[in-house]
Design a protein around this motif. Structure first.
Motif, short mmCIF file in Angstrom:
data_model
loop_
_atom_site.label_atom_id
_atom_site.label_comp_id
_atom_site.label_asym_id
_atom_site.label_seq_id
_atom_site.Cartn_x
_atom_site.Cartn_y
_atom_site.Cartn_z
N ARG A 60 6.25 1.36 -8.48
CA ARG A 60 6.48 0.10 -7.78
C ARG A 60 7.88 0.14 -7.17
O ARG A 60 8.84 0.54 -7.82
CB ARG A 60 6.37 -1.07 -8.75
N THR A 113 11.88 -13.14 -8.36
CA THR A 113 13.14 -12.57 -8.83
C THR A 113 14.02 -13.70 -9.34
O THR A 113 14.34 -14.63 -8.60
CB THR A 113 13.87 -11.80 -7.70
N GLU A 117 5.92 -12.02 -5.69
CA GLU A 117 7.01 -11.45 -6.47
C GLU A 117 8.00 -12.55 -6.76
O GLU A 117 8.29 -13.37 -5.88
CB GLU A 117 7.70 -10.32 -5.72
N ARG A 157 -1.37 -13.45 -11.23
CA ARG A 157 -1.47 -13.15 -9.81
C ARG A 157 -2.33 -14.18 -9.15
O ARG A 157 -3.44 -14.39 -9.59
CB ARG A 157 -2.07 -11.77 -9.58
N ASP A 217 12.73 -6.41 -16.53
CA ASP A 217 11.42 -6.99 -16.33
C ASP A 217 11.32 -8.29 -17.12
O ASP A 217 11.94 -8.43 -18.17
CB ASP A 217 10.33 -6.03 -16.82
N ASN A 267 5.30 -8.40 -11.86
CA ASN A 267 5.84 -8.76 -10.54
C ASN A 267 6.99 -9.75 -10.67
O ASN A 267 7.27 -10.49 -9.76
CB ASN A 267 4.74 -9.31 -9.63
N HIS A 268 7.63 -9.73 -11.85
CA HIS A 268 8.76 -10.63 -12.10
C HIS A 268 9.93 -9.82 -12.64
O HIS A 268 9.75 -9.00 -13.54
CB HIS A 268 8.37 -11.69 -13.13
N HIS A 269 11.11 -10.06 -12.10
CA HIS A 269 12.31 -9.38 -12.53
C HIS A 269 13.45 -10.38 -12.64
O HIS A 269 13.42 -11.43 -12.03
CB HIS A 269 12.69 -8.27 -11.54
N ILE A 295 10.87 -2.08 -5.73
CA ILE A 295 11.42 -3.43 -5.70
C ILE A 295 12.73 -3.37 -4.93
O ILE A 295 13.42 -2.36 -4.94
CB ILE A 295 11.62 -4.04 -7.10
N GLU A 316 -0.69 -11.32 -3.81
CA GLU A 316 0.41 -10.93 -4.69
C GLU A 316 1.60 -11.82 -4.40
O GLU A 316 1.79 -12.29 -3.29
CB GLU A 316 0.79 -9.46 -4.45
#
Length: 143
Positions: free
Chosen positions: A67, A125, A123, A106, A98, A85-87, A69, A121
């Protein structure tokens, strides 16, 4: 845990030494910049071009084995953990972690009407200060 070779074959990719080495580096964890991936791959293979590493990372990303990012203001980073999909990113030192609490959600956010898009999708952050930077900030304030 499947080997790098099995993962590559499972996605229909040819098994090459650079692909195996890059995938091995990524599966050790972290959110690595291309330069760091290249350095670690060179430790394993002696000789590999930066362009070859970029090519492998692109192939792995397209195949769903890596992946990419790119937090705002930061160079692209790569990881083998593709199911999240989360940071969370430290505003001070740039470390990326993560966020497990959101795994599997999703598209995880409801964009309302979505402007006509078919959303597949999202994302997220989160930004803040990591424990080390918070501690350093507190020490600076106390001094």
């Amino acid at each position: 845990m499947p080997t790098a070779e099995e993962l590559l074959r499972g996605q229909g990719l040819r098994v090459t030494r650079p692909r195996v080495a890059v995938l091995d580096v990524l599966t050790q964890g972290g959110h690595l910049e291309v330069e760091e991936v290249t350095r670690q791959v060179r430790d394993r293979l002696d000789s590999v071009s930066t362009q070859a590493v970029y090519d492998v990372l692109g192939a792995l990303s397209r195949a769903g084995l890596a992946r990419r990012i790119e937090p705002a203001g930061s160079p692209a980073r790569y990881e083998a953990r593709v199911g999240d999909n989360h940071h969370i990113v430290c505003r001070s030192c740039g470390i990326i972690e993560d966020v497990d609490c959101m795994v599997g959600e999703r598209p995880c956010l409801d964009p309302g009407a979505g402007h006509g898009f078919e959303v597949d999708e999202a994302e997220v952050t989160f930004w803040g200060l990591c424990p080390s930077c918070r501690k350093a900030r507190s020490a600076d304030r106390a001094a």
